[in-house]
Design a protein around this motif. Structure first.
Motif, PDB file in Angstrom:
ATOM      1  N   ARG A 242       0.832  -1.202   0.000  1.00 26.64           N
ATOM      2  CA  ARG A 242       0.000   0.000   0.000  1.00 26.64           C
ATOM      3  C   ARG A 242       0.869   1.256   0.000  1.00 26.64           C
ATOM      4  NH1 ARG A 242      -4.234   0.296  -2.252  1.00 26.64           N
ATOM      5  NH2 ARG A 242      -4.780  -1.705  -1.283  1.00 26.64           N
ATOM      6  N   TRP A 245       2.023   1.640  -3.483  1.00 25.14           N
ATOM      7  CA  TRP A 245       0.848   2.011  -4.288  1.00 25.14           C
ATOM      8  C   TRP A 245       0.541   3.499  -4.095  1.00 25.14           C
ATOM      9  CZ3 TRP A 245      -3.904   4.026  -2.899  1.00 25.14           C
ATOM     10  CH2 TRP A 245      -4.944   3.928  -3.829  1.00 25.14           C
ATOM     11  N   ARG A 249       0.569   6.407  -6.899  1.00 28.01           N
ATOM     12  CA  ARG A 249      -0.662   7.202  -7.075  1.00 28.01           C
ATOM     13  C   ARG A 249      -0.360   8.698  -6.962  1.00 28.01           C
ATOM     14  NH1 ARG A 249      -3.997   8.594  -2.671  1.00 28.01           N
ATOM     15  NH2 ARG A 249      -6.135   9.190  -3.190  1.00 28.01           N
TER      16      ARG A 249
ATOM     17  N   GLU B 100     -13.107   6.800  -4.432  1.00 25.65           N
ATOM     18  CA  GLU B 100     -11.920   6.033  -4.813  1.00 25.65           C
ATOM     19  C   GLU B 100     -11.599   4.984  -3.750  1.00 25.65           C
ATOM     20  OE1 GLU B 100      -7.212   6.782  -5.976  1.00 25.65           O
ATOM     21  OE2 GLU B 100      -8.328   8.319  -4.883  1.00 25.65           O
ATOM     22  N   ILE B 101     -11.229   3.797  -4.201  1.00 28.01           N
ATOM     23  CA  ILE B 101     -10.828   2.756  -3.229  1.00 28.01           C
ATOM     24  C   ILE B 101      -9.397   3.057  -2.791  1.00 28.01           C
ATOM     25  CG2 ILE B 101     -10.411   0.300  -2.897  1.00 28.01           C
ATOM     26  CD1 ILE B 101     -12.615  -0.252  -4.940  1.00 28.01           C
ATOM     27  N   LEU B 102      -9.257   3.412  -1.524  1.00 24.86           N
ATOM     28  CA  LEU B 102      -7.949   3.837  -1.011  1.00 24.86           C
ATOM     29  C   LEU B 102      -7.114   2.674  -0.519  1.00 24.86           C
ATOM     30  CD1 LEU B 102      -8.956   7.031   0.998  1.00 24.86           C
ATOM     31  CD2 LEU B 102      -7.845   6.910  -1.236  1.00 24.86           C
ATOM     32  N   THR B 103      -7.768   1.689   0.031  1.00 19.13           N
ATOM     33  CA  THR B 103      -7.053   0.533   0.563  1.00 19.13           C
ATOM     34  C   THR B 103      -8.006  -0.652   0.616  1.00 19.13           C
ATOM     35  OG1 THR B 103      -5.749  -0.276   2.426  1.00 19.13           O
ATOM     36  CG2 THR B 103      -7.520   1.234   2.943  1.00 19.13           C
ATOM     37  N   HIS B 104      -7.482  -1.834   0.412  1.00 18.68           N
ATOM     38  CA  HIS B 104      -8.346  -3.021   0.378  1.00 18.68           C
ATOM     39  C   HIS B 104      -7.528  -4.269   0.652  1.00 18.68           C
ATOM     40  CE1 HIS B 104      -6.816  -4.549  -3.467  1.00 18.68           C
ATOM     41  NE2 HIS B 104      -6.733  -3.279  -3.839  1.00 18.68           N
TER      42      HIS B 104
END
Lengths: 482, 253
Positions: A242, A245, A249, B100-104
């Protein structure tokens, strides 16, 4: 259990999940013993190294711990405030010495020990030998948290050092905050994630390497500059992934772009795993480049399957990947043409190339690696691992140890944790010998800012100097190779 | 009458319907109880799991505010990774205020159904994700939705399995009670039948003027209704015999 073996202080212990915590003294165990090296010269090399270590006064001071032993309930601080014995400074290490990412912990340790070996041989820091207390966490957060508690409360180490990974370190940071009155710090973890660089945990960590944000920004900027604007991300489904990521981003946002596609994998994935689903997900996004934020086994599996399935775009990896480990897997995967899976690879690094001996610290590092060839203590070796003579990871470990030694030497009198901040902040424009000077301060808790880019040529990593020529949109040949 | 003759006399018809009735009654009770139990347990467990998921979503939402505002997505990922280890929670994702999907936690990627879904939904939604299974998803707003929404997916297959296990255990218990009840009823009926069979044997003996039966002390010694009936019948038979002896000419007119 502590045993005095000549000049060497050894705490016997065991590796994770295999041996009891307290074993008999092992006075003849040489922590610098050799793991099976390529070429099968184990016996002779081990004997030579053991003899050398004895002659040199056993410079490798390592102690082991058993991470599966349950913590004693109600453990509290001793109140010693990290005060160390007269003749040593004990550093606590929890890192990946087992599992698919064991190469990272091993190489980082080897690099650090090559430096500490020399320091101890020369009499230590202000007369104190540097001793490492080692635990294996297998790159898993929960064992890392337990190891850290043990290091702080049972072993009473002076500071934490040589940690590996974002998911592990991010779980340790709240512990440091919880025990902030004890002023425990973590030095130079092998991760470029943000949590240990910013509030609320930044004050408990000191970083040497550039951040993932800087690495990903550099990669994105270079890709965009050569016209590769559709950038996808393949990342580990955890805090590390993350973090990368988020870096991609943010970097893309500065260019008015968004992530073109993304695919994930679970931490601990082996090279033998099939990455076809991930490759197919990214193929649907038709990316111009893919940035991988993962460990070497999974990233190598992805690069292999991407090549096999026709995803012929630059595949970038961050420094954490362990470049040599990644390359070794990919070259072994194609026996006919070792370079088959590597033409699209580009790896960012946070230390300069260990092949560039014009850089002052590189020959030092290489000489010490040749001289000591440190190995992970046998008790921590669960699976076989053939170390590399030199690697980016071990060079980083060496630089970490070199800077820490400098900081420890700046502590006046008896080492106490309360004096650490001042010692660190006294480092201003310090020449680490890599062409970039290091400074620390209350608002500056990261020593280095540079990012380097490398590609594979002739079975090794070389510096990438011309992105356009290598990965420009016009540079692709008919057979798909750049 | 000899003992084997007495054993041959069995009351088979009198309690046949009773036994059948008991079995039907118990069966009906088991069916009704099981049905009610399955419905109750199923709905309660479903509600409980949904409630737990909603609580987890709320906990994450409450503890995410500062992290989200600090844009520290790695810490946020670390936070949700801990929750997804809880049994029956299969996925968690956090959407921003813009959707928006920030974390998953999805591997190998975010399913299309999720991407196309309402990023701000908070009511329970049943989802079928290809290759993953069926889920109930609950959401919880972060900072009243201004900072985003936490979505927690609960594995319906796992919940169903747990419900099946729970109801299966209840049905098994009820079946055991049924079997014990039926066997107990049979045993109690048998308790009632045995003296009746003795009385029947005695009466048959009396009818045959069997000397052994006339003096069957066992049945005559009973102090219950069976004993009284036996004694009454013996008395009647003896009266009939003595009457016939004192008036031999009667009936010959």
């Amino acid at each position: 259990m502590i045993a005095d073996a000549g000049k060497e202080r050894v705490l016997s212990g065991s590796r994770k999940g295999t041996q009891p915590s307290d074993g008999p003294p092992v006075p003849d165990r040489d922590p610098a013993r050799a793991a099976p090296p390529p070429g099968g010269l184990l016996t002779r090399r081990s004997a030579i190294r053991a003899g050398l270590a004895g002659l040199l006064g056993a410079p490798f001071a390592t102690s082991l711990g058993a991470s599966t032993r349950p913590l004693a309930p109600g453990l509290r601080w001793s109140g010693r405030q990290g005060a160390q014995p007269d003749d040593e400074i004990l550093l606590g290490v929890s890192a990946a010495f087992s599992g698919p990412s064991r190469g990272l912990g091993t190489e980082l340790y080897r690099g650090a020990m090559s430096c500490f070996g020399q320091i101890n041989e020369q009499g230590g820091v202000n007369g104190r030998r540097i001793v490492l207390k080692l635990y294996d966490d297998g790159y898993q957060p929960d064992p890392c948290v337990e190891n850290t508690l043990r290091l702080m409360l049972e072993d009473e180490v002076f500071l934490l050092f040589g940690y590996v990974g974002t998911p592990t370190v991010t779980r340790v940071l709240p512990l440091l905050k919880k025990f902030q009155d004890q002023q425990m710090y973590i030095f130079f973890p092998f991760t470029g994630a943000q949590p240990q660089r910013e509030p609320p945990y930044g004050e408990f960590a000191f970083n040497l390497r550039a951040s993932y944000g800087q690495e990903t920004a550099g990669l994105v900027d270079n890709f965009v500059r050569i016209g590769r604007r559709r950038i996808a991300v393949f990342y580990q489904a955890d805090a590390y992934g993350r973090s990368g990521w988020a870096g991609v981003r943010a970097a893309l946002a500065r260019h008015g772009e968004t992530i073109a596609g993304e695919a994930t994998y679970r931490r601990g994935t082996q090279f033998t795993s099939v990455m076809r689903p991930q490759v197919e997900i990214l193929q649907e996004a038709s990316p111009d480049a893919v940035i991988c934020v993962g460990a070497y086994a999974a990233c190598a599996a992805f690069a292999r399957d991407a090549m096999d399935l026709g995803l012929h775009v630059p595949i970038a990896n961050l420094s954490f990947v362990g470049s040599e480990n990644l390359l070794a897997l990919l070259m072994d995967a194609s026996s006919d043409d070792p370079a088959y899976y590597t033409p699209w690879l580009v790896n960012s690094q946070v230390v300069p190339s260990y092949e560039d001996t014009s850089i002052q610290s590189v020959p030092e590092y290489r000489n010490l690696m040749d001289r000591y060839d440190p190995q992970v203590p046998e008790e921590l070796v669960v699976e076989p691992y053939d170390p590399f003579p030199y690697s980016f990871t071990s060079l980083e470990g060496y630089l970490d140890a070199k800077l820490l030694t400098e900081i420890l030497s700046r502590i006046d009198g008896t080492p106490e944790r309360g004096k650490l901040n001042d010692a660190v902040f006294s480092v201003r424009n310090y020449d680490l010998g890599i062409g970039e000077r290091v400074s620390f301060g209350p608002e500056r808790r990261q020593g280095l800012q540079s990012v380097y880019y490398t590609v594979v040529e002739d079975g090794g990593f070389v510096t990438l100097s011309d992105w356009e020529a290598k990965f420009g949109l016009d540079a692709t040949t008919n057979d798909g190779a750049p | 009458m000899t003992q084997p003759d007495q054993q041959a006399i069995r009351i088979k018809k009198l309690f046949r319907k009773t036994r059948f009735g008991i079995f039907v009654l118990f069966g009906a009770i088991v069916f009704a109880t099981s049905t009610l139990s399955i419905r109750t347990v199923s709905s309660q467990l479903q509600e409980e799991y949904e409630s737990n998921s909603a609580n987890i979503a709320k906990n994450i939402a409450d503890s995410s505010v500062d992290i989200l505002l600090n844009r520290n997505l790695a810490t946020l990922q670390s936070l949700i990774d801990q929750f997804v280890e809880i049994q029956s929670i299969r996925y968690i994702y956090i959407t921003s205020d813009t959707g928006e999907i920030l974390t998953h936690t999805f591997v190998p990627g975010v399913p299309e159904v999720i991407r196309e879904g309402d990023p701000h939904a908070t009511e329970p939604i049943e989802r079928s994700l290809p290759g993953m299974g069926d889920f109930v998803e609950v959401g919880s707003p972060i900072l009243a939705g201004q900072a985003g929404t936490v979505h927690v997916g609960m594995d319906l297959d796992l919940v169903r399995l747990k419900i099946q296990r729970a109801t299966g255990q209840q049905i098994a218990l009820i079946c055991i009670i049924l079997i014990v009840g039926v066997l107990g009823s049979i045993w109690f009926v048998k308790l009632a039948v045995t003296p009746l069979e003795e009385l029947l044997s005695y009466v048959v003996g009396l009818a045959r003027r069997d000397a052994d039966s006339l003096n069957d002390a066992k049945v005559l010694a009973r102090d219950d209704e069976i004993g009284e009936m036996a004694r009454l019948m013996l008395h009647a038979v003896k009266g009939e015999v003595s009457g016939a002896a004192s008036n031999p000419g009667s009936g010959t007119d």
